[in-house]
Design a protein around this motif. Structure first.
Motif, PDB file in Angstrom:
ATOM      1  N   ASN A  27       0.816  -1.220   0.000  1.00 14.67           N
ATOM      2  CA  ASN A  27       0.000   0.000   0.000  1.00 14.67           C
ATOM      3  C   ASN A  27       0.847   1.268   0.000  1.00 14.67           C
ATOM      4  O   ASN A  27       0.364   2.347  -0.334  1.00 14.67           O
ATOM      5  CB  ASN A  27      -0.933   0.012   1.209  1.00 14.67           C
ATOM      6  CG  ASN A  27      -2.010  -1.046   1.094  1.00 14.67           C
ATOM      7  OD1 ASN A  27      -2.352  -1.480  -0.006  1.00 14.67           O
ATOM      8  ND2 ASN A  27      -2.536  -1.497   2.220  1.00 14.67           N
ATOM      9  N   GLN A  28       2.117   1.113   0.410  1.00 10.89           N
ATOM     10  CA  GLN A  28       3.019   2.264   0.427  1.00 10.89           C
ATOM     11  C   GLN A  28       4.444   1.747   0.425  1.00 10.89           C
ATOM     12  O   GLN A  28       4.745   0.750   1.087  1.00 10.89           O
ATOM     13  CB  GLN A  28       2.798   3.123   1.676  1.00 10.89           C
ATOM     14  CG  GLN A  28       3.692   4.353   1.777  1.00 10.89           C
ATOM     15  CD  GLN A  28       3.309   5.440   0.782  1.00 10.89           C
ATOM     16  OE1 GLN A  28       2.156   5.507   0.340  1.00 10.89           O
ATOM     17  NE2 GLN A  28       4.267   6.275   0.415  1.00 10.89           N
ATOM     18  N   ASP A 270       0.428  -1.133   5.844  1.00  8.62           N
ATOM     19  CA  ASP A 270      -0.027  -0.015   6.676  1.00  8.62           C
ATOM     20  C   ASP A 270       0.801   1.218   6.336  1.00  8.62           C
ATOM     21  O   ASP A 270       1.921   1.373   6.831  1.00  8.62           O
ATOM     22  CB  ASP A 270       0.117  -0.363   8.156  1.00  8.62           C
ATOM     23  CG  ASP A 270      -0.404   0.738   9.073  1.00  8.62           C
ATOM     24  OD1 ASP A 270      -0.709   1.842   8.576  1.00  8.62           O
ATOM     25  OD2 ASP A 270      -0.499   0.500  10.300  1.00  8.62           O
ATOM     26  N   PRO A 271       0.310   2.113   5.499  1.00  7.21           N
ATOM     27  CA  PRO A 271       1.097   3.272   5.071  1.00  7.21           C
ATOM     28  C   PRO A 271       1.548   4.166   6.218  1.00  7.21           C
ATOM     29  O   PRO A 271       2.610   4.800   6.138  1.00  7.21           O
ATOM     30  CB  PRO A 271       0.140   4.026   4.136  1.00  7.21           C
ATOM     31  CG  PRO A 271      -0.858   3.017   3.701  1.00  7.21           C
ATOM     32  CD  PRO A 271      -1.024   2.090   4.873  1.00  7.21           C
ATOM     33  N   ASP A 272       0.764   4.250   7.287  1.00  7.33           N
ATOM     34  CA  ASP A 272       1.103   5.145   8.389  1.00  7.33           C
ATOM     35  C   ASP A 272       2.430   4.787   9.044  1.00  7.33           C
ATOM     36  O   ASP A 272       3.100   5.648   9.621  1.00  7.33           O
ATOM     37  CB  ASP A 272       0.003   5.130   9.453  1.00  7.33           C
ATOM     38  CG  ASP A 272      -1.301   5.727   8.946  1.00  7.33           C
ATOM     39  OD1 ASP A 272      -1.256   6.485   7.958  1.00  7.33           O
ATOM     40  OD2 ASP A 272      -2.353   5.434   9.534  1.00  7.33           O
ATOM     41  N   LEU A 273       2.819   3.532   8.959  1.00  7.33           N
ATOM     42  CA  LEU A 273       4.061   3.104   9.596  1.00  7.33           C
ATOM     43  C   LEU A 273       5.291   3.743   8.967  1.00  7.33           C
ATOM     44  O   LEU A 273       6.330   3.867   9.606  1.00  7.33           O
ATOM     45  CB  LEU A 273       4.203   1.582   9.516  1.00  7.33           C
ATOM     46  CG  LEU A 273       3.214   0.746  10.320  1.00  7.33           C
ATOM     47  CD1 LEU A 273       3.419  -0.731  10.010  1.00  7.33           C
ATOM     48  CD2 LEU A 273       3.381   1.005  11.811  1.00  7.33           C
ATOM     49  N   ALA A 275       5.738   6.803   7.762  1.00  5.85           N
ATOM     50  CA  ALA A 275       5.691   8.265   7.687  1.00  5.85           C
ATOM     51  C   ALA A 275       7.036   8.926   7.962  1.00  5.85           C
ATOM     52  O   ALA A 275       7.362   9.941   7.352  1.00  5.85           O
ATOM     53  CB  ALA A 275       4.642   8.795   8.658  1.00  5.85           C
ATOM     54  N   ASN A 276       7.837   8.348   8.857  1.00  6.56           N
ATOM     55  CA  ASN A 276       9.044   9.058   9.302  1.00  6.56           C
ATOM     56  C   ASN A 276      10.340   8.285   9.087  1.00  6.56           C
ATOM     57  O   ASN A 276      11.370   8.643   9.643  1.00  6.56           O
ATOM     58  CB  ASN A 276       8.917   9.392  10.793  1.00  6.56           C
ATOM     59  CG  ASN A 276       7.745  10.307  11.085  1.00  6.56           C
ATOM     60  OD1 ASN A 276       7.588  11.345  10.445  1.00  6.56           O
ATOM     61  ND2 ASN A 276       6.904   9.910  12.039  1.00  6.56           N
ATOM     62  N   SER A 289       6.801  -0.027  16.299  1.00  4.56           N
ATOM     63  CA  SER A 289       5.602   0.803  16.285  1.00  4.56           C
ATOM     64  C   SER A 289       4.393  -0.036  15.901  1.00  4.56           C
ATOM     65  O   SER A 289       3.310   0.086  16.490  1.00  4.56           O
ATOM     66  CB  SER A 289       5.770   1.957  15.302  1.00  4.56           C
ATOM     67  OG  SER A 289       4.580   2.691  15.171  1.00  4.56           O
ATOM     68  N   SER A 290       4.572  -0.903  14.926  1.00  2.00           N
ATOM     69  CA  SER A 290       3.474  -1.762  14.502  1.00  2.00           C
ATOM     70  C   SER A 290       3.081  -2.737  15.606  1.00  2.00           C
ATOM     71  O   SER A 290       1.894  -2.969  15.857  1.00  2.00           O
ATOM     72  CB  SER A 290       3.874  -2.541  13.251  1.00  2.00           C
ATOM     73  OG  SER A 290       2.811  -3.338  12.789  1.00  2.00           O
ATOM     74  N   HIS A 293       1.092  -0.689  18.672  1.00  2.00           N
ATOM     75  CA  HIS A 293      -0.270  -0.157  18.649  1.00  2.00           C
ATOM     76  C   HIS A 293      -1.289  -1.159  18.126  1.00  2.00           C
ATOM     77  O   HIS A 293      -2.375  -0.802  17.711  1.00  2.00           O
ATOM     78  CB  HIS A 293      -0.339   1.156  17.860  1.00  2.00           C
ATOM     79  CG  HIS A 293      -0.207   1.031  16.375  1.00  2.00           C
ATOM     80  ND1 HIS A 293       0.945   1.330  15.707  1.00  2.00           N
ATOM     81  CD2 HIS A 293      -1.098   0.650  15.424  1.00  2.00           C
ATOM     82  CE1 HIS A 293       0.776   1.157  14.417  1.00  2.00           C
ATOM     83  NE2 HIS A 293      -0.467   0.733  14.205  1.00  2.00           N
TER      84      HIS A 293
END
Length: 325
Positions: A27-28, A270-273, A275-276, A289-290, A293
Motif C-alpha cells: 500500500n506504500q 499499513d502506510p502510516d508506519l 511516515a518518518n 511501532s506496529s 499499537h
C-alpha cells in the motif's frame, strides 16, 4: 494479529513499481538510505544486524573485513595472518578462495552474540519466529533448505573479485532455478509461521534475489523475471493474512548491473508506519511501532474456540440423550 516482516535482500526501489509489482510495493513504499561498508559498498553482513538492532555497524560491532565475512575459525585465523603477511588485493582473493573451496558459509553469527554484547533487538519484547535472518542464528546446529543450497552452490556461484558483480556462475539458468527455490522455501516457512498463529512477530529473510542480481548483469531479463516471480510469491503470502495483520517488506540495499546500490526500500500494508523512516537504522522503530499499537493474541490454529464448539455439541447431544432437550 501478527506483524510479518519479509527481508528481501537487494530489493531495489528503482526496479519496483506499483503497476509492475503491486505485491512488492504494497500500500506504500519508501526509499531509504543504507550504509556503505569499509569495502566500498553496502554489505549484507553488516546491514541485517543494523536492521534488527537499529544501530550502525560500528555500534553493533558486526563488521565486514575487507569484503569478506570471516565468521568461521578458519577464516578468522586467515584474516589475522593475512593482515600482516598478504597485501590487501591478495587478502580479498584469499577470502574468495576460502569461501569457494570450504564448506564454511557467511552470515552465521549466533543470536547469543547480541545479549553477550549488551545489544537489544526487535525480537526481545515479542513472541517471535526468526527465519534465516543473517547473523542472527537461533540454532547454529540446524539449517534449512535455503541455507543448504547456498552452502553447496560450488561453481554455480563463485566469488571472483575481478568479475563484474564480484561473482561468476558456470550455469546461470540452473543457478536461477536454485535461487528461486531458495526464495520459495523461505516464503513458505514465513507462511507456515503466520498460519500457526503462535507469533506476534514473524521475521523471515531470503537472499535469492541478491544472488540472481550478481550474475545477471548482462541478462536483465533474468532479474526482471525474478522480480515477477517474487511478486507472485508475496501475493500468496498476502492471501494468508487477516485484516488485522500487517506485512512489511524491507531490503538492505538495491542491486543494479550486478552491483549493490546505496539505496534500500521498505513497503507496508499499513502506510502510516512509513511516515518518518529515512534509513535502514529506522526499520526497527517501524516494526516496534506496529507491534506497539496493535493487540496481539496467539494460539493454535486449532483454536480453543473450535474445541469449545466441539465440547458444546457433545454436551448438547448428551442432554438430548437424557431427554432434557
Amino acid at each position: 494479529m501478527t506483524v510479518v516482516v519479509l527481508g528481501i535482500d537487494a530489493l531495489d526501489p528503482d526496479l519496483v513499481g506499483r503497476e509492475k509489482y503491486p505485491n512488492l510495493t504494497l500500500n506504500q513504499f519508501e526509499r531509504i538510505e543504507t550504509i556503505v561498508s569499509s569495502a566500498g559498498d553496502p554489505s549484507t553482513h553488516e546491514l541485517w544486524p543494523t536492521i534488527i538492532t537499529g544501530k550502525k555497524p560500528d555500534e553493533h560491532g558486526i563488521l565486514l573485513d575487507d569484503g569478506v565475512a570471516w565468521e568461521s575459525s578458519l577464516l578468522k585465523t586467515a584474516s589475522r595472518v593475512s593482515d600482516y603477511a598478504i597485501p590487501d588485493s591478495l587478502q580479498t582473493r584469499l577470502g574468495a578462495w576460502l569461501l569457494n573451496n570450504t564448506s564454511q558459509d557467511a552470515f552465521r553469527i549466533p543470536a547469543t552474540y547480541y545479549e553477550e554484547n549488551g545489544l537489544s533487538t526487535v525480537f526481545d519484547e515479542a513472541v517471535a519466529e526468526v527465519i534465516g535472518v543473517p547473523n542472527y542464528v537461533t540454532d547454529p546446529d540446524s539449517e534449512d533448505r535455503e541455507h543448504q543450497l547456498r552452502r553447496r552452490m560450488g561453481d554455480l556461484f563463485e566469488r571472483d573479485p575481478e568479475a563484474k558483480g564480484g561473482h561468476t556462475s558456470s550455469d546461470v539458468a540452473e543457478f536461477y532455478e536454485m535461487c528461486i527455490e531458495m526464495v520459495m522455501i523461505r516464503i513458505a516457512r514465513v507462511r507456515r509461521a503466520v498460519r500457526s498463529q503462535q507469533n506476534q512477530l514473524v521475521f523471515g529473510y531470503t537472499s535469492g534475489l541478491d544472488l540472481i542480481g550478481h550474475v545477471s548483469h548482462d541478462r536483465p531479463e533474468m532479474q526482471r523475471q525474478a522480480y515477477e516471480e517474487i511478486d507472485q510469491f508475496v501475493g500468496e503470502l498476502l492471501d494468508d493474512l487477516t485484516d488485522k495483520d500487517v506485512l512489511i517488506l524491507v531490503s538492505d540495499h538495491g542491486l543494479q548491473d550486478g552491483l549493490h546500490t546505496e539505496e534500500a526500500m521498505i513497503s507496508s500494508t499499513d502506510p502510516d508506519l512509513l511516515a518518518n523512516i529515512s534509513s535502514v537504522t529506522g526499520v526497527r522503530n517501524v516494526i516496534e511501532s506496529s507491534l506497539g499499537h496493535r493487540s496481539h493474541q496467539t494460539g493454535s490454529r486449532w483454536s480453543d474456540n473450535e474445541q469449545e464448539d466441539k465440547t458444546d455439541n457433545q454436551v448438547k447431544s448428551h442432554l438430548e440423550d437424557l431427554g432434557y432437550m
